[in-house]
Enzyme design. Structure first.
Site, PDB file in Angstrom:
ATOM      1  CG  ASP A  28      13.088   2.559   3.306  1.00  0.00           C
ATOM      2  OD1 ASP A  28      13.588   3.576   2.518  1.00  0.00           O
ATOM      3  OD2 ASP A  28      11.972   1.942   3.043  1.00  0.00           O
ATOM      4  NE  ARG A  76      11.612   3.433   0.292  1.00  0.00           N
ATOM      5  CZ  ARG A  76      10.697   2.430   0.206  1.00  0.00           C
ATOM      6  NH1 ARG A  76      10.128   2.443  -0.950  1.00  0.00           N
ATOM      7  NH2 ARG A  76      10.505   1.704   1.043  1.00  0.00           N
TER       8      ARG A  76
END
Ligand SMILES: [Zn+2]
Length: 216
Positions: free
Chosen positions: A140, A142
């Site tokens: 991930d 993000r």
């Protein structure tokens, strides 16, 4: 005049983004205010839909949502992003105040093209996390420092975060945004996304209750 990009990640997240424009926006969820922030030194834009007056308030209902073109525009059933976005807009639209941050970080931050490459791997049997790793990406990518910066500029003192993701709560808090409580985000299972939702729950500790929906 275009400003040269000096730093990839400035030290103080107050300086990561700046408000570029804002206007009232009538929506299906009521009258909201669209505020566009630009990452400093780039033309990358993020948007916040704000309901009411949030400045100086504690426990403001907030969704920090990452862009998902396949689900939100194309109607893909491979994830639940569109339902979560609609649910958050509806919740905020009916509240006295709140905000939905829409961050332009497609495919957990790997971008649209790479997300579709990951989907190709998934079509051959890999799950979300295996596919990203096969492409050489972390699980991930993000980042929530930008969201924290936007919330600080909105003057929000603490948030009631609409999410099932404990990592998102921890990330915002570590960026200096207090999370007063969690509001569960809607997760609607269908035959195409049930595997994805189960993977999110089992591999990332998402707080998703699928008990009565797994036969959908
Ligand atoms: Zn999605």
């Amino acid at each position: 005049m275009k400003t040269a990009r000096l730093h990839a990640v400035p030290v103080n997240n107050q300086t990561l983004v700046e408000l570029y424009s804002e206007a009232p926006l009538p929506t299906r969820h009521g009258l909201l205010r669209a505020m566009v922030f630009r990452e400093r030194g780039t033309d990358k834009e993020h948007v916040v839909a704000v309901k009411g007056d949030v400045r100086g308030f504690e426990g403001v209902p907030v969704r920090v949502h990452s862009e998902c073109l396949t689900s939100e525009i194309l109607g893909s059933l491979k994830c639940d992003c569109r339902e979560q976005l609609e649910h958050a807009l509806d919740l905020v639209g009916h509240a006295e105040r709140g905000a939905v941050l829409y961050l332009r970080q497609e495919g957990r931050g790997i971008g649209l093209g790479n997300k579709i490459r990951a989907y190709a791997l998934q079509a051959r049997g890999a799950d979300t996390y295996e596919a990203n790793r096969q492409l050489g990406f972390q699980d991930d990518l993000r980042r929530y420092d930008i969201a924290a910066c936007m919330l600080k500029q909105l003057g929000v003192k603490s948030v009631d975060l609409i999410t099932n993701n404990p990592l998102k709560i921890a990330s915002l808090e570590s960026e200096g945004v207090p999370v007063r409580r969690r509001i569960p985000s809607m997760a609607q299972a269908n035959p195409h996304n049930i595997g994805y939702l189960r993977t999110k729950r089992e591999r990332s500790g998402h707080l998703i209750d699928l008990s009565d929906k797994t036969t959908a």
